[in-house]
Write a protein that holds these residues in place. Structure first.
Motif, PDB file in Angstrom:
ATOM      1  N   LEU A  80       0.833  -1.207   0.000  1.00 14.30           N
ATOM      2  CA  LEU A  80       0.000   0.000   0.000  1.00 14.30           C
ATOM      3  C   LEU A  80       0.868   1.258   0.000  1.00 14.30           C
ATOM      4  CD1 LEU A  80      -2.827   1.188   0.111  1.00 14.30           C
ATOM      5  CD2 LEU A  80      -2.761   0.976   2.601  1.00 14.30           C
ATOM      6  N   VAL A  81       1.914   1.252   0.806  1.00 14.88           N
ATOM      7  CA  VAL A  81       2.847   2.382   0.838  1.00 14.88           C
ATOM      8  C   VAL A  81       3.503   2.557  -0.522  1.00 14.88           C
ATOM      9  CG1 VAL A  81       5.044   3.166   1.799  1.00 14.88           C
ATOM     10  CG2 VAL A  81       3.279   2.274   3.315  1.00 14.88           C
ATOM     11  N   MET A  82       3.898   1.459  -1.146  1.00 16.28           N
ATOM     12  CA  MET A  82       4.527   1.522  -2.464  1.00 16.28           C
ATOM     13  C   MET A  82       3.591   2.162  -3.482  1.00 16.28           C
ATOM     14  SD  MET A  82       5.628  -1.624  -4.956  1.00 16.28           S
ATOM     15  CE  MET A  82       3.883  -1.947  -5.294  1.00 16.28           C
ATOM     16  N   LEU A  83       2.327   1.732  -3.498  1.00 13.64           N
ATOM     17  CA  LEU A  83       1.364   2.260  -4.463  1.00 13.64           C
ATOM     18  C   LEU A  83       1.155   3.761  -4.271  1.00 13.64           C
ATOM     19  CD1 LEU A  83      -0.727   1.761  -6.689  1.00 13.64           C
ATOM     20  CD2 LEU A  83      -2.384   1.215  -4.901  1.00 13.64           C
ATOM     21  N   ILE A  84       0.948   4.179  -3.029  1.00 10.08           N
ATOM     22  CA  ILE A  84       0.729   5.601  -2.759  1.00 10.08           C
ATOM     23  C   ILE A  84       1.972   6.413  -3.089  1.00 10.08           C
ATOM     24  CG2 ILE A  84       0.229   7.295  -0.951  1.00 10.08           C
ATOM     25  CD1 ILE A  84      -1.472   5.176   0.422  1.00 10.08           C
ATOM     26  N   THR A  85       3.134   5.883  -2.741  1.00 13.85           N
ATOM     27  CA  THR A  85       4.387   6.596  -3.000  1.00 13.85           C
ATOM     28  C   THR A  85       4.608   6.797  -4.491  1.00 13.85           C
ATOM     29  OG1 THR A  85       5.377   5.678  -0.988  1.00 13.85           O
ATOM     30  CG2 THR A  85       6.879   6.552  -2.643  1.00 13.85           C
ATOM     31  N   VAL A  86       4.335   5.770  -5.288  1.00 16.14           N
ATOM     32  CA  VAL A  86       4.530   5.874  -6.737  1.00 16.14           C
ATOM     33  C   VAL A  86       3.577   6.905  -7.332  1.00 16.14           C
ATOM     34  CG1 VAL A  86       4.240   4.641  -8.925  1.00 16.14           C
ATOM     35  CG2 VAL A  86       5.456   3.558  -7.042  1.00 16.14           C
ATOM     36  N   VAL A  87       2.296   6.828  -6.976  1.00 13.45           N
ATOM     37  CA  VAL A  87       1.300   7.735  -7.557  1.00 13.45           C
ATOM     38  C   VAL A  87       1.577   9.186  -7.148  1.00 13.45           C
ATOM     39  CG1 VAL A  87      -1.140   8.344  -7.587  1.00 13.45           C
ATOM     40  CG2 VAL A  87      -0.467   5.947  -7.698  1.00 13.45           C
ATOM     41  N   VAL A  88       1.790   9.417  -5.859  1.00  9.02           N
ATOM     42  CA  VAL A  88       2.013  10.778  -5.374  1.00  9.02           C
ATOM     43  C   VAL A  88       3.316  11.344  -5.935  1.00  9.02           C
ATOM     44  CG1 VAL A  88       2.413  12.198  -3.332  1.00  9.02           C
ATOM     45  CG2 VAL A  88       0.638  10.435  -3.291  1.00  9.02           C
ATOM     46  N   GLY A 142       0.167   3.878  11.184  1.00  8.09           N
ATOM     47  CA  GLY A 142       1.362   3.223  10.655  1.00  8.09           C
ATOM     48  C   GLY A 142       1.609   3.574   9.203  1.00  8.09           C
ATOM     49  N   LEU A 143       0.524   3.623   8.428  1.00  5.31           N
ATOM     50  CA  LEU A 143       0.644   4.011   7.022  1.00  5.31           C
ATOM     51  C   LEU A 143       1.186   5.428   6.891  1.00  5.31           C
ATOM     52  CD1 LEU A 143       0.055   3.508   4.007  1.00  5.31           C
ATOM     53  CD2 LEU A 143      -2.272   4.334   4.424  1.00  5.31           C
ATOM     54  N   GLY A 144       0.653   6.360   7.681  1.00  6.31           N
ATOM     55  CA  GLY A 144       1.150   7.732   7.625  1.00  6.31           C
ATOM     56  C   GLY A 144       2.600   7.847   8.032  1.00  6.31           C
ATOM     57  N   ALA A 145       3.000   7.088   9.050  1.00  6.31           N
ATOM     58  CA  ALA A 145       4.387   7.129   9.497  1.00  6.31           C
ATOM     59  C   ALA A 145       5.333   6.618   8.412  1.00  6.31           C
ATOM     60  CB  ALA A 145       4.544   6.298  10.772  1.00  6.31           C
ATOM     61  N   HIS A 146       4.946   5.561   7.732  1.00  8.14           N
ATOM     62  CA  HIS A 146       5.800   5.012   6.676  1.00  8.14           C
ATOM     63  C   HIS A 146       5.868   5.956   5.477  1.00  8.14           C
ATOM     64  CE1 HIS A 146       6.075   0.508   7.904  1.00  8.14           C
ATOM     65  NE2 HIS A 146       6.077   1.305   8.952  1.00  8.14           N
ATOM     66  N   LEU A 147       4.749   6.592   5.155  1.00  4.10           N
ATOM     67  CA  LEU A 147       4.761   7.531   4.033  1.00  4.10           C
ATOM     68  C   LEU A 147       5.644   8.736   4.312  1.00  4.10           C
ATOM     69  CD1 LEU A 147       1.001   7.495   2.951  1.00  4.10           C
ATOM     70  CD2 LEU A 147       2.949   6.566   1.685  1.00  4.10           C
ATOM     71  N   SER A 148       5.768   9.111   5.582  1.00  5.21           N
ATOM     72  CA  SER A 148       6.666  10.223   5.921  1.00  5.21           C
ATOM     73  C   SER A 148       8.116   9.867   5.635  1.00  5.21           C
ATOM     74  CB  SER A 148       6.501  10.594   7.397  1.00  5.21           C
ATOM     75  OG  SER A 148       7.054   9.593   8.243  1.00  5.21           O
ATOM     76  N   TRP A 149       8.403   8.594   5.458  1.00  7.30           N
ATOM     77  CA  TRP A 149       9.758   8.117   5.179  1.00  7.30           C
ATOM     78  C   TRP A 149       9.971   7.815   3.698  1.00  7.30           C
ATOM     79  CZ3 TRP A 149      14.444   8.356   6.459  1.00  7.30           C
ATOM     80  CH2 TRP A 149      15.371   7.336   6.298  1.00  7.30           C
ATOM     81  N   THR A 150       8.948   7.261   3.041  1.00  9.87           N
ATOM     82  CA  THR A 150       9.116   6.835   1.654  1.00  9.87           C
ATOM     83  C   THR A 150       8.847   7.951   0.647  1.00  9.87           C
ATOM     84  OG1 THR A 150       6.806   6.062   1.539  1.00  9.87           O
ATOM     85  CG2 THR A 150       8.475   4.482   2.268  1.00  9.87           C
ATOM     86  N   LEU A 151       7.894   8.840   0.952  1.00  8.14           N
ATOM     87  CA  LEU A 151       7.562   9.886  -0.013  1.00  8.14           C
ATOM     88  C   LEU A 151       8.723  10.819  -0.344  1.00  8.14           C
ATOM     89  CD1 LEU A 151       3.884  10.927   0.853  1.00  8.14           C
ATOM     90  CD2 LEU A 151       4.730   9.916  -1.266  1.00  8.14           C
ATOM     91  N   PRO A 152       9.509  11.280   0.636  1.00  5.34           N
ATOM     92  CA  PRO A 152      10.644  12.129   0.267  1.00  5.34           C
ATOM     93  C   PRO A 152      11.612  11.452  -0.694  1.00  5.34           C
ATOM     94  CG  PRO A 152      10.209  12.293   2.614  1.00  5.34           C
ATOM     95  CD  PRO A 152       9.347  11.191   2.092  1.00  5.34           C
ATOM     96  N   PHE A 153      11.882  10.160  -0.487  1.00  6.56           N
ATOM     97  CA  PHE A 153      12.763   9.447  -1.411  1.00  6.56           C
ATOM     98  C   PHE A 153      12.130   9.361  -2.794  1.00  6.56           C
ATOM     99  CE2 PHE A 153      14.658   7.860   2.536  1.00  6.56           C
ATOM    100  CZ  PHE A 153      16.004   7.944   2.231  1.00  6.56           C
TER     101      PHE A 153
END
Length: 270
Positions: A80-88, A142-153
């Motif tokens: 789920l994090v991967m999908l959101i990170t790619v789209v955003v 948990g999803l929000g916490a992980h996105l705070s790490w993956t989205l910047p990358f």
């Protein structure tokens, strides 16, 4: 004399590189080897036989708790994090191709979480949920916490990819009568596809392995890194190494699939 100096420098650099590789991959190799200990083997060398005992023990014994549930929970969360990170990241990268008011401040605001210690980020998210009277869970906080790490990358990767993007290809497609959606789907997306694979790989692996940001945000249903950390307190068998071997092989499989997807996309472009 000059030749001797060059030869000495070469061997010194070679020795330094060998030590670096040993330091980097030595622990992983040791874990891989020790995971195949015999039934009477311990967590250190020497080996006492070679078997798959500790791998089968992971799936047959109940002393490892809900290891399977934690694994699938981490897989679901990381996908789920991967999908959101790619789209955003993709659409944010497209948006930042043009300068707009406040773009600089928005960019730094988006990547500032990279310099924040993960445990403090998790603590802040957990505190906010507690203040609002909400329960933390792996699928929300948990999803929000992980996105705070993956989205910047993901953003940084897409900025680098689109910085080298030649906009004349899009102009040519528009001149040929392509609509904006067709330009995006048939021109822009195929060209930046390898970059999106890189974003997906970062999003998946960073989320799957994340511990500090998960510790205080996933609630009572732990993810795999937290569960493994808890197991180290009461499990003193090579089964821990077997878990490490399996997760490493899974990561290598994901990397291999990613390179395969990039290779396939490159061939289609040719």
């Amino acid at each position: 004399m000059e030749t001797q100096r060059k030869g000495l420098a070469f061997w010194l650099l070679t020795a330094f590189f060998a030590l670096f590789v040993l330091f980097l991959y030595g622990p992983m190799i040791a874990v891989f080897i020790l995971s195949f200990q015999g039934p009477s083997g311990g967590m250190t060398f020497p080996m006492r036989g070679v078997s798959l005992h500790w791998f089968t023990d992971l799936f047959s014994s109940t002393r490892y708790g809900d290891l399977g549930d934690a694994f699938w929970r981490s897989i679901a969360l990381s996908l789920l994090v991967m999908l959101i990170t790619v789209v955003v990241s993709f659409f944010a990268g497209l948006g930042f191709r043009r300068r707009f008011w406040g773009s600089g401040a928005l960019f730094y605001l988006a990547i500032v979480s990279l310099v924040m210690p993960g445990i403090l980020t998790g603590l802040g998210i957990g505190t906010i949920f507690q203040s609002l009277g909400l329960r933390t869970s792996w699928l929300v906080s948990g999803l929000g916490a992980h996105l705070s790490w993956t989205l910047p990358f993901g953003l940084l990767i897409m900025f680098a990819v689109l910085n080298r993007f030649n906009g004349s290809w899009e102009e040519a497609a528009r001149d040929a009568g392509a609509r904006p959606g067709q330009v995006l789907w048939m021109v822009t997306l195929p060209i930046v596809f390898p970059g999106l694979i890189a974003v997906a790989l970062f999003g998946l692996t960073l989320s799957y392995d994340e511990y500090p940001r998960s510790l205080l945000t996933v609630g009572t249903r732990n993810t795999l890194p937290i569960h493994i950390a808890n197991l180290t307190a009461n499990v003193t068998t090579p089964a821990l190494y077997a878990i490490g071997t399996l997760t490493t092989l899974l990561s290598l499989l994901v990397i291999a699939l990613s390179f395969g997807a990039i290779s396939l996309a490159t061939r289609k472009r040719k």
